[in-house]
Scaffold this active site. Structure first.
Site, PDB file in Angstrom:
ATOM      1  CG  ASP A 127      -1.986  -1.038   1.198  1.00 14.29           C
ATOM      2  OD1 ASP A 127      -2.060  -1.764   0.183  1.00 14.29           O
ATOM      3  OD2 ASP A 127      -2.748  -1.129   2.175  1.00 14.29           O
ATOM      4  CG  ASP A 152     -12.758  -3.556  -0.455  1.00 10.57           C
ATOM      5  OD1 ASP A 152     -12.238  -4.574  -0.942  1.00 10.57           O
ATOM      6  OD2 ASP A 152     -12.260  -2.417  -0.565  1.00 10.57           O
TER       7      ASP A 152
END
Length: 257
Positions: free
Chosen positions: A8, A130
């Site tokens: 990330d 998600d």
């Protein structure tokens, strides 16, 4: 089971979040490309990159860092985070990204997915879902979709999408184990190729996921557990770190020429 290390990127640095909370950010390395090379040394066969800045703003501020990663490893790289247009997808594919992940836009602008599937191969475009308690969360997990996670997957399947990256956000970054039951339920109902994500803590989680192969779960994204060295084999890699270069015989990795 293909294990895909996650990187990330926030403000140009390699970070990890807890349940997507930017206030719970931990910086691991200043240079994400160095992190990519470390994972490749440890025999990663694919990398999962998320541009957290783009997820917030829609601006591809870390594309140079991502391009550097692609240039320095010899394995496929998939990228997600704030991808909301055909131009953004093209920009990533043009720098050598193998697979682009469409997240919230699959809910807010499904015509984008439809358009992309007329331009690109299914192997190049995947959708990330998600979910919390079976409901897709969008826009930084702040809003909920009006459908179930598997219903969204089936809509994407009708458009030509073949793979879903499925994250149980109640587990993401918590180091409390994979959301086995939620992933199993989703994979059974979706009937697609699934990459699991969220909560992998140790090798026992990976063994559990092996039991979901028959439902299409063939790969898993691992983040914090790798960064915190929760796998015994990592001790071996790091004990020889000074002796291992990217093209050393100790690893199957090869530096790009």
């Amino acid at each position: 089971m293909l294990i895909i290390p996650a990187i990330d990127i926030k403000d140009g640095k390699c970070v990890r979040l807890t349940r997507g909370d930017f206030s719970q950010k931990k910086i691991y390395l200043d240079n994400p490309s160095d992190m990519a090379i470390i994972w490749r040394k440890q025999n990663a066969k694919m990398l999962h990159i998320v541009d957290l800045d783009a997820a917030l703003t829609g601006e591809m501020v870390n594309i140079a860092a991502i391009s550097d990663i692609v240039a320095n490893v010899d394995i496929p790289v998939q990228v997600g985070g704030g991808i909301r247009s055909v131009d953004a997808v093209k920009s990533y594919l043009d720098i050598g990204v193998a697979r682009v992940i469409i997240g919230s836009a699959a809910v807010t602008n499904p015509k984008l997915v439809e358009e992309l599937m007329h331009i690109y191969r299914p192997s190049q475009i995947v959708v990330g879902i998600d979910a919390e308690n079976g409901v897709p969360k969008i826009k930084g997990w702040l809003e909920s979709a009006t459908m179930q996670d598997y219903e969204l997957a089936l809509r994407m399947k009708e458009m030509g999408i073949e793979r879903i990256i499925y994250t149980d956000i109640t587990r993401d970054g918590m180091m409390q184990g994979i959301g086995y039951e939620s992933t199993k339920r989703f994979a059974e109902k979706a009937g697609m190729k699934v990459t699991a994500s969220g909560g992998v803590t140790n090798s026992s989680d990976l063994h559990k996921l092996e039991g979901l192969r028959r439902y299409g779960v063939d790969s898993v994204i691992v983040g914090k557990a790798l960064y915190e060295c929760n796998f015994p084999c990592q001790e071996l890699w790091y004990s020889f770190e000074d002796e291992i270069s990217i093209d050393h015989n100790f690893s199957t990795a090869r530096q790009k020429s």
